[in-house]
Structures are given as C-alpha cells and as structure tokens.
Scaffold this motif. Structure first.
Motif, mmCIF file in Angstrom:
data_model
loop_
_atom_site.group_PDB
_atom_site.id
_atom_site.type_symbol
_atom_site.label_atom_id
_atom_site.label_comp_id
_atom_site.label_asym_id
_atom_site.label_seq_id
_atom_site.Cartn_x
_atom_site.Cartn_y
_atom_site.Cartn_z
ATOM 1 N N VAL A 222 0.870 -0.960 -0.198
ATOM 2 C CA VAL A 222 -0.141 -0.195 0.017
ATOM 3 C C VAL A 222 0.442 1.703 0.152
ATOM 4 C CG1 VAL A 222 -2.010 -1.181 0.687
ATOM 5 C CG2 VAL A 222 0.041 -0.520 2.770
ATOM 6 N N ASP A 223 1.700 0.963 -1.196
ATOM 7 C CA ASP A 223 2.857 2.213 0.107
ATOM 8 C C ASP A 223 2.817 3.633 -1.677
ATOM 9 O OD1 ASP A 223 3.603 1.404 2.299
ATOM 10 O OD2 ASP A 223 5.516 0.035 0.707
ATOM 11 N N ASP A 224 1.654 2.660 -2.503
ATOM 12 C CA ASP A 224 1.144 4.913 -3.592
ATOM 13 C C ASP A 224 -0.137 4.578 -3.823
ATOM 14 O OD1 ASP A 224 -0.334 2.938 -5.737
ATOM 15 O OD2 ASP A 224 1.598 1.433 -5.655
ATOM 16 N N GLU A 225 -0.854 5.682 -3.960
ATOM 17 C CA GLU A 225 -1.985 6.502 -3.514
ATOM 18 C C GLU A 225 -2.979 5.077 -4.779
ATOM 19 O OE1 GLU A 225 -5.432 9.876 -4.495
ATOM 20 O OE2 GLU A 225 -2.585 10.260 -5.433
ATOM 21 N N GLN A 226 -2.371 4.457 -6.078
ATOM 22 C CA GLN A 226 -2.797 4.389 -6.510
ATOM 23 C C GLN A 226 -3.535 2.223 -5.289
ATOM 24 O OE1 GLN A 226 -6.167 3.618 -8.982
ATOM 25 N NE2 GLN A 226 -5.041 6.492 -9.414
ATOM 26 N N SER A 227 -2.158 1.539 -5.087
ATOM 27 C CA SER A 227 -2.545 0.440 -4.015
ATOM 28 C C SER A 227 -3.344 1.068 -2.887
ATOM 29 C CB SER A 227 -1.090 0.155 -3.475
ATOM 30 O OG SER A 227 -0.646 -0.140 -5.389
ATOM 31 N N SER A 228 -3.212 1.412 -2.693
ATOM 32 C CA SER A 228 -4.401 1.792 -1.548
ATOM 33 C C SER A 228 -5.541 1.910 -1.422
ATOM 34 C CB SER A 228 -4.102 3.353 -0.426
ATOM 35 O OG SER A 228 -2.498 3.581 -0.262
ATOM 36 N N SER A 245 3.559 -2.802 3.628
ATOM 37 C CA SER A 245 4.252 -2.030 3.251
ATOM 38 C C SER A 245 5.939 -1.610 3.996
ATOM 39 C CB SER A 245 3.800 -0.452 4.173
ATOM 40 O OG SER A 245 4.758 0.486 4.228
ATOM 41 N N ASN A 246 6.488 -0.600 2.538
ATOM 42 C CA ASN A 246 8.296 -0.425 4.115
ATOM 43 C C ASN A 246 8.517 0.482 3.517
ATOM 44 O OD1 ASN A 246 7.763 0.057 0.983
ATOM 45 N ND2 ASN A 246 10.183 0.199 0.483
ATOM 46 N N LYS A 247 7.280 1.482 4.446
ATOM 47 C CA LYS A 247 7.184 2.573 4.508
ATOM 48 C C LYS A 247 6.974 3.252 5.646
ATOM 49 C CE LYS A 247 7.379 4.542 -0.348
ATOM 50 N NZ LYS A 247 6.879 5.321 -1.575
ATOM 51 N N ARG A 248 6.159 2.484 6.433
ATOM 52 C CA ARG A 248 5.131 2.724 7.401
ATOM 53 C C ARG A 248 4.791 1.258 8.233
ATOM 54 N NH1 ARG A 248 -0.266 2.935 6.607
ATOM 55 N NH2 ARG A 248 -0.862 2.658 4.611
ATOM 56 N N PRO A 249 4.577 1.789 9.074
ATOM 57 C CA PRO A 249 4.038 0.563 9.911
ATOM 58 C C PRO A 249 2.205 -0.505 9.833
ATOM 59 C CG PRO A 249 4.775 1.554 11.370
ATOM 60 C CD PRO A 249 4.985 2.318 10.181
ATOM 61 N N ILE A 250 2.211 -0.868 10.098
ATOM 62 C CA ILE A 250 0.901 -1.551 9.515
ATOM 63 C C ILE A 250 0.504 -2.563 10.247
ATOM 64 C CG2 ILE A 250 -0.507 -2.963 7.381
ATOM 65 C CD1 ILE A 250 0.657 -0.225 6.287
ATOM 66 N N GLN A 258 13.180 0.383 9.447
ATOM 67 C CA GLN A 258 14.848 0.005 9.898
ATOM 68 C C GLN A 258 15.495 -1.095 9.022
ATOM 69 O OE1 GLN A 258 15.974 1.504 13.578
ATOM 70 N NE2 GLN A 258 14.389 3.304 13.684
ATOM 71 N N GLY A 259 14.828 -0.987 7.961
ATOM 72 C CA GLY A 259 15.717 -2.507 7.700
ATOM 73 C C GLY A 259 15.109 -3.734 8.292
ATOM 74 N N PHE A 260 14.497 -4.054 9.026
ATOM 75 C CA PHE A 260 13.767 -5.137 9.684
ATOM 76 C C PHE A 260 12.771 -5.335 9.079
ATOM 77 C CE2 PHE A 260 17.302 -4.544 12.678
ATOM 78 C CZ PHE A 260 17.951 -5.772 13.468
ATOM 79 N N LEU A 261 12.281 -6.656 8.731
ATOM 80 C CA LEU A 261 10.783 -7.237 8.382
ATOM 81 C C LEU A 261 9.899 -7.573 10.006
ATOM 82 C CD1 LEU A 261 9.260 -7.559 6.138
ATOM 83 C CD2 LEU A 261 9.780 -9.395 5.525
ATOM 84 N N ILE A 262 8.469 -7.100 9.712
ATOM 85 C CA ILE A 262 7.674 -7.090 11.331
ATOM 86 C C ILE A 262 6.208 -7.766 10.165
ATOM 87 C CG2 ILE A 262 6.447 -5.619 12.603
ATOM 88 C CD1 ILE A 262 10.409 -5.263 13.222
ATOM 89 N N ASP A 263 6.360 -8.656 11.425
ATOM 90 C CA ASP A 263 5.186 -9.528 10.810
ATOM 91 C C ASP A 263 4.494 -8.984 12.499
ATOM 92 O OD1 ASP A 263 3.155 -11.321 10.858
ATOM 93 O OD2 ASP A 263 4.202 -13.142 11.117
ATOM 94 N N ALA A 264 3.096 -7.871 12.067
ATOM 95 C CA ALA A 264 2.528 -7.269 12.910
ATOM 96 C C ALA A 264 0.864 -8.117 12.773
ATOM 97 C CB ALA A 264 2.148 -5.752 12.395
ATOM 98 N N ARG A 265 0.524 -9.174 11.941
ATOM 99 C CA ARG A 265 -0.515 -9.576 11.946
ATOM 100 C C ARG A 265 -1.709 -10.159 13.299
ATOM 101 N NH1 ARG A 265 0.492 -14.879 8.998
ATOM 102 N NH2 ARG A 265 1.981 -15.063 10.183
ATOM 103 N N GLN A 288 10.591 -4.468 -0.526
ATOM 104 C CA GLN A 288 8.945 -3.768 -0.541
ATOM 105 C C GLN A 288 8.767 -5.732 -1.084
ATOM 106 O OE1 GLN A 288 6.932 -2.075 -4.048
ATOM 107 N NE2 GLN A 288 6.152 -1.086 -3.031
ATOM 108 N N ASN A 289 9.927 -5.947 -2.539
ATOM 109 C CA ASN A 289 9.737 -7.660 -2.695
ATOM 110 C C ASN A 289 9.217 -8.756 -1.892
ATOM 111 O OD1 ASN A 289 9.148 -5.806 -5.316
ATOM 112 N ND2 ASN A 289 11.288 -5.826 -5.281
ATOM 113 N N ALA A 290 10.118 -8.268 -0.899
ATOM 114 C CA ALA A 290 10.197 -9.294 -0.016
ATOM 115 C C ALA A 290 9.677 -9.768 0.921
ATOM 116 C CB ALA A 290 12.422 -9.265 0.731
ATOM 117 N N ALA A 291 9.092 -8.204 1.298
ATOM 118 C CA ALA A 291 8.086 -8.294 2.708
ATOM 119 C C ALA A 291 7.305 -8.998 2.025
ATOM 120 C CB ALA A 291 7.466 -6.344 2.925
ATOM 121 N N ALA A 292 6.509 -8.883 0.280
ATOM 122 C CA ALA A 292 5.209 -9.194 0.130
ATOM 123 C C ALA A 292 5.605 -10.649 -0.480
ATOM 124 C CB ALA A 292 5.144 -8.714 -1.523
ATOM 125 N N ALA A 293 6.937 -10.971 -0.596
ATOM 126 C CA ALA A 293 7.871 -12.287 -0.767
ATOM 127 C C ALA A 293 7.468 -13.198 0.690
ATOM 128 C CB ALA A 293 8.716 -12.792 -1.252
#
Length: 464
Positions: A222-228, A245-250, A258-265, A288-293
């Motif tokens: 959700v890091d661009d307007e259309q995707s949001s 997101s790689n821009k903000r907490p979700i 800060q480079g760490f991938l976070i699972d906040a489910r 972004q790619n790694a987070a989605a994968a």
C-alpha cells in the motif's frame, strides 16, 4: 507439457504464434482439438508447419465459424486503442477470448497458485517466492511473464504450487483466475498505449482479485495512492486482506522498519529478520519485494524462522540490480530490466555516485521524474533512440555524453570511473526505457552489457 484434456474434439483458433501461441497450438492439438492457427508475420506461421492437428488458416478472413474460443497472444490488442480484426470478429460472435494462462488454469483447476502482479518488482518477487518454496521441499512450477511458458509446465500435483507472474495483458485474457494468494506490488503509469489511461491499466490489473473467495488471500503493498485505493476496496468487499508496506507500520499486516521485516498480524509485532543482511536484495524497492514474498509464505503457513533462514540464499534475478563485477573501487551493475523511470528510480536511490548508462525506446514521460536523483550522477551516458530527448530532459542537472550505443557507453563509463577511482562508485546500466530500438529484448541488452564489462575487467574478474 500440460495436458488440455478438456479441449478434446473442440475447435480452437490461435492468433499469434510466438512461443506461447505455438505451445498453445501444439498442446491443444495433442489433446485432440482441431486447431486453426494464424500469425500476420510469415516467419511465425512457418513455426507451426508440420504440427499434427494444427491447420494454418487466415483468421482475418475466415476460420471462426465453428470455433469454441479464440486463443490470443497477449501482445495483440483486443480493446484499446483498436481491436485486432480477428479479436473484433470474435467479440462480434460472442466467442471467449483467452490466453495460455487460462488454458493452464482450466487444465489444473484444483492446484494452489500464487499470482503476482504490479508495475515493478514482479519478477524479483516471483523468483523469491519460488526460491522460498522450492528450498523448503515444495514442488513448484514458476513462469508466466517470467521464465518458462506455462503450457511447458509439469503438473506440480495437489501438494505443489503454481507461481505465476502476470502482466496486465495476461490478466485480461484469464477470466477464470482465482488465486489462492494474489500479490499486488504497486502501480504507476505504464502501458497507456494499450489501456488508454491509468484507470484502464488499474482495472486490468485488478482482475487478479475478481474471482477470489473467502479462502483466498489478497496481499497488497500500500505504498502508492492507487494501491491504497485498491486495498480499501478489497477491505470493503470483505476480501481476506494482508497489507504490506516498506514505508510505514501496518497494524495487522507486514511492514519494514529500519531494515527489519516486521510481522504485525497479531497484537504483538514480531521481528522476522534483518533485510540488510540479504546482499542480493539491495535498495528500498527490494524491501518491498521481500516483504510481499514473505507475506505470501506466511499466508501459506511457513514459520518466520524458516523464511529468515532461506531468504539469505536467494541469488537475485538476472538483469535486475545484478552484480556483474567489482574492479578496483568500482562496482558494475546490470539493471537492464528497468524499462521505465519508476524502476530506474529504485536503482538510482540504491547507489551513489553513479556512472549511469540510460536510454532506449522511451516510455511515456521519459525520465522527467528522475530529477530528484540526478545529484547522484557523475555522468549520464545516453544511448538509443531516446538519447537526444533524454539529454533535453536532464538539462544541466548532471554531466552528460551522447554515446548512442551500449558498447560506446560501457567503454566510456568504465574509463571515466576507473580514472576517477572513487570508493563506492557504480557503473550502472539502468535504461529507464524499452530495448526494442536496438535489441530484441532487455535480456539481450543486459547480456551484452555483462559481456562488455567482463571483457573490460577480465584480468581482475578472474580472481573475483
């Protein structure tokens, strides 16, 4: 080859005889279908001569009378700007217009599948998901817009997974698509010549979610307007949604901090791993790619420890920020797959300073949006038919030279980078343009760059 048993004793027309079209014709004929095939290019038609059950028929004039469906090459327009005459006739007759992906899904209706789309990052994300799955013992068939044509797959079985990268063109020709997991990466203006405007492009991409049910999962970055907007629509429709997101907490999703991938489910966010440790995935766009994968694999039930262990062995994707050589203080990177400004912006944000090889067949807008990164450029070496136009767009923002050919540009960039001898400098091929003015495809362009670099750095590269 995939068995298309449902096609037996039916008649299909195949329009467009590139690799996927030829395979579709062959697979349908092998299944016992009557196949009428055509391509407007003579050499393409010659490729199906002698295939039993395939009859060459000029579909522009006749051949659709008893046809069950039209199999159309994704590159042939069927809506905007003007339908090809064969597609227009098929629509007039009410015939289904489908592609090879649709044939695959009809042949294997009960197989799990992960389908990836977006403007940029599709191939890296697809390759990474495939790597994570195969490294942990799953049978995987991967392809579509990347790698093997899908009708060349083997059936992975009920415990296996199909991993498909699909373009907007392919999605339009796959009406029964219903991904087990759909991955949406991003949207920026692209393929306007085919879809008419951004809204048409987004609508084509959104077909990835059209037939998902409650058991399926939609993953949206959700890091661009259309995707949001797309994510909000899915949420309102009750889709099983994981936001990334790689821009903000979700909260409730997956994000990078800060480079760490976070699972906040769950209620308590948990660190999965440090993406900075994965050398094959440089830059924010690869976060972004790694987070989605990772989201896709977590949705399949993978434990985070397994993902963290496996992702470090991913070697990256050819022609996408591909490390070619390191010679003295200079790194050489092949990013030939960057065929638009958005993809090149991701590369320019990753390196500094840069000796930048850029140009080819320009996309809409050219490189206007790259101005914020031009202060990183030591010199831009302009190639291809866009060279003079890109020169005007760059203006006085960085030094430039009209190289015109990739060979000239690579030699010039190498010589100046070695003479300057700046620690951390990068000679970067990231064209921000298509390759078709000088090369058959971006792969050939990238391979030529790699060959040139290896020739220039040969004595050192033997040790490297």
């Amino acid at each position: 080859m995939i068995k298309l048993d449902f096609a037996k004793n039916k008649c299909y027309a195949v329009m467009g005889l590139g690799i996927s079209g030829r395979l579709a014709a062959r697979a349908l004929a092998k299944a016992g279908a009557n196949v009428l095939a055509w391509d407007d290019i003579d050499n393409a038609r010659n490729q199906v001569l002698g295939i039993k059950g395939v009859q060459l028929e000029n579909l522009n004039f006749h051949g659709l009378d008893k046809v069950h469906a039209l199999i159309l090459s994704p590159g042939i327009p069927h809506t905007y700007p003007k339908p090809h005459p064969v597609a227009a006739e098929a629509k007039r007759r009410g015939l289904p217009i489908i592609g090879d992906i649709e044939l695959l899904l009809r042949a294997l209706p009960n197989r799990k599948n992960i389908i990836i789309t977006g403007t940029n990052g599709k191939s890296t994300t697809t390759a990474l998901i495939s790597h994570l799955l195969t490294s942990n013992g799953l049978r995987v068939e991967v392809g579509g817009n990347l790698g093997r044509p899908v009708l060349n797959f083997n059936d992975p079985g009920r415990d296996g997974i199909l991993v498909l990268e699909l373009s907007s063109y392919q999605l339009e020709l796959t009406p029964s698509i219903a991904p087990t997991i759909a991955v949406w990466l991003n949207i920026s203006i692209d393929h306007i010549e085919r879809h008419g405007n951004l809204a048409g492009y987004v609508a084509a991409k959104q077909r990835i979610f059209a037939n998902q049910c409650s058991d399926n999962i939609a993953i949206v970055v959700v890091d661009d307007e259309q995707s949001s907007i797309v994510a909000n629509t899915l949420r309102q429709n009750g889709n099983n949604l994981i936001e990334v997101s790689n821009k903000r907490p979700i909260l409730g999703g997956i994000y990078v901090d800060q480079g760490f991938l976070i699972d906040a489910r769950s209620s308590q966010p948990n660190k999965i791993f440090d993406l900075k440790s994965v050398q094959s995935l440089p830059g924010a766009h690869n976060e972004q790619n790694a987070a989605a994968a990772t989201a896709a694999c977590l949705a399949l039930g993978f434990r985070k420890e397994v993902i963290a262990r496996t992702i470090t062995s991913f070697l990256g994707l050819a022609h996408r920020l591909e490390l070619v050589a390191v010679y003295d203080n200079v790194t050489y990177v092949n990013d030939s797959k960057a065929t638009n400004a958005i993809a090149t912006a991701q590369a320019l944000a990753t390196y500094n300073p840069i000796y930048w090889i850029v140009g080819g067949r320009a996309k809409e807008g050219g490189i206007e949006r790259l101005t914020p990164w031009l202060n990183r450029i030591k010199r831009a070496y302009l190639i291809g038919e866009s060279a003079k136009n890109f020169l005007r767009q760059i203006g006085n923002n960085c030094p430039t030279v009209l190289s015109y050919t990739l060979e000239n540009a690579t030699w010039q960039a190498h010589a100046e980078a070695q003479e300057d001898n700046i620690l951390g400098a990068t000679v970067l091929l990231s064209p921000a343009a298509a390759s078709f003015d000088q090369f058959p495809n971006f792969e050939v362009r990238g391979e030529q760059f790699k060959a040139l670099v290896r020739a220039l750095t040969y004595n050192y590269s033997k040790k490297y």
